[in-house]
Motif scaffolding. Structure first.
Motif, PDB file in Angstrom:
ATOM      1  N   TYR A  49      43.849  29.777  21.978  1.00  0.00           N
ATOM      2  CA  TYR A  49      42.642  30.055  22.894  1.00  0.00           C
ATOM      3  C   TYR A  49      41.347  29.355  22.463  1.00  0.00           C
ATOM      4  N   ASP A  51      38.385  29.773  24.392  1.00  0.00           N
ATOM      5  CA  ASP A  51      37.058  30.361  24.567  1.00  0.00           C
ATOM      6  C   ASP A  51      37.549  31.741  24.656  1.00  0.00           C
ATOM      7  N   VAL A  52      36.516  32.745  24.610  1.00  0.00           N
ATOM      8  CA  VAL A  52      36.555  34.180  24.798  1.00  0.00           C
ATOM      9  C   VAL A  52      37.305  34.538  25.923  1.00  0.00           C
ATOM     10  N   THR A  53      37.105  34.118  26.939  1.00  0.00           N
ATOM     11  CA  THR A  53      37.828  34.524  28.276  1.00  0.00           C
ATOM     12  C   THR A  53      39.389  34.175  28.110  1.00  0.00           C
ATOM     13  N   GLU A  54      39.608  33.203  27.622  1.00  0.00           N
ATOM     14  CA  GLU A  54      41.286  33.168  27.336  1.00  0.00           C
ATOM     15  C   GLU A  54      41.669  34.058  26.417  1.00  0.00           C
ATOM     16  N   PHE A  86      29.322  34.853  21.953  1.00  0.00           N
ATOM     17  CA  PHE A  86      30.316  33.930  22.230  1.00  0.00           C
ATOM     18  C   PHE A  86      29.817  32.994  23.304  1.00  0.00           C
ATOM     19  N   ASN A  87      29.665  31.700  22.924  1.00  0.00           N
ATOM     20  CA  ASN A  87      29.342  30.876  23.981  1.00  0.00           C
ATOM     21  C   ASN A  87      30.569  30.558  24.800  1.00  0.00           C
ATOM     22  N   ASN A  88      30.428  30.536  25.777  1.00  0.00           N
ATOM     23  CA  ASN A  88      31.675  30.098  26.823  1.00  0.00           C
ATOM     24  C   ASN A  88      31.478  29.185  27.642  1.00  0.00           C
ATOM     25  N   GLY A  89      31.966  28.041  27.354  1.00  0.00           N
ATOM     26  CA  GLY A  89      31.917  26.636  28.227  1.00  0.00           C
ATOM     27  C   GLY A  89      30.596  25.897  27.679  1.00  0.00           C
ATOM     28  N   GLN A  94      28.704  25.770  24.125  1.00  0.00           N
ATOM     29  CA  GLN A  94      30.110  25.852  23.202  1.00  0.00           C
ATOM     30  C   GLN A  94      30.272  24.246  22.972  1.00  0.00           C
ATOM     31  N   PHE A  97      35.824  24.192  20.880  1.00  0.00           N
ATOM     32  CA  PHE A  97      36.648  24.711  21.697  1.00  0.00           C
ATOM     33  C   PHE A  97      38.004  25.388  21.237  1.00  0.00           C
ATOM     34  N   VAL A  99      38.197  29.353  20.256  1.00  0.00           N
ATOM     35  CA  VAL A  99      37.318  30.520  20.373  1.00  0.00           C
ATOM     36  C   VAL A  99      36.767  30.999  18.745  1.00  0.00           C
TER      37      VAL A  99
END
Ligand code: AMP
Length: 113
Positions: A49, A51-54, A86-89, A94, A97, A99
């Motif tokens: 994964y 990032d946190v969305t994944e 969580f920095n996302n992107g 971020q 990469f 997570v």
């Protein structure tokens, strides 16, 4: 899918870190450039994964385990209160990469982000 990252190398043991917590699926170690009195990175061992969305979509139980580990570390290293970031992107800052959660604790300013 996370590409080959520095955190993948840490999980593989190729880059040594001070492990502050470890479960079957999660490890935690100090951030090399701390932004708070306590600044710990909590990461899953899997490189699946980016990032946190994944992660939230793919394995919410693993995300919950990261939060549990963060709470335990905040109890051990501070007064139990903490911020989890969580920095996302790339646009949100971020840079790695794979997570990871930034656990910030200890002497945080009330109300600040
Ligand atoms: P982000 O900008 O959210 O991707 O966070 C990446 C974080 O990893 C930064 O806060 C870096 O200081 C931290 N970092 C990079 N390399 C290492 C390392 N070898 N050990 C510990 N922390 C690291």
């Amino acid at each position: 899918m996370a590409a080959d990252t520095i955190f993948g190398k840490i999980v593989a043991g190729e880059i040594p870190v001070e492990k502050l917590a470890e479960t079957e699926r999660v490890i935690a170690f100090p951030d090399i450039a701390p932004q708070a009195p306590v600044h710990i990175l909590v990461i899953p061992k899997t490189t699946e994964y980016a990032d946190v969305t994944e992660l939230a979509a793919g394995d919410p139980a693993l995300l919950a385990e990261m939060v549990e580990v963060a709470k335990r570390l905040a109890d051990e290293h501070a007064d139990g209160d903490f911020r989890l970031i969580f920095n996302n992107g790339a646009g949100a800052g971020q840079t790695v990469f794979h997570v990871h959660a930034h656990l910030l604790a200890g002497g945080l300013k009330e109300g600040s982000l």
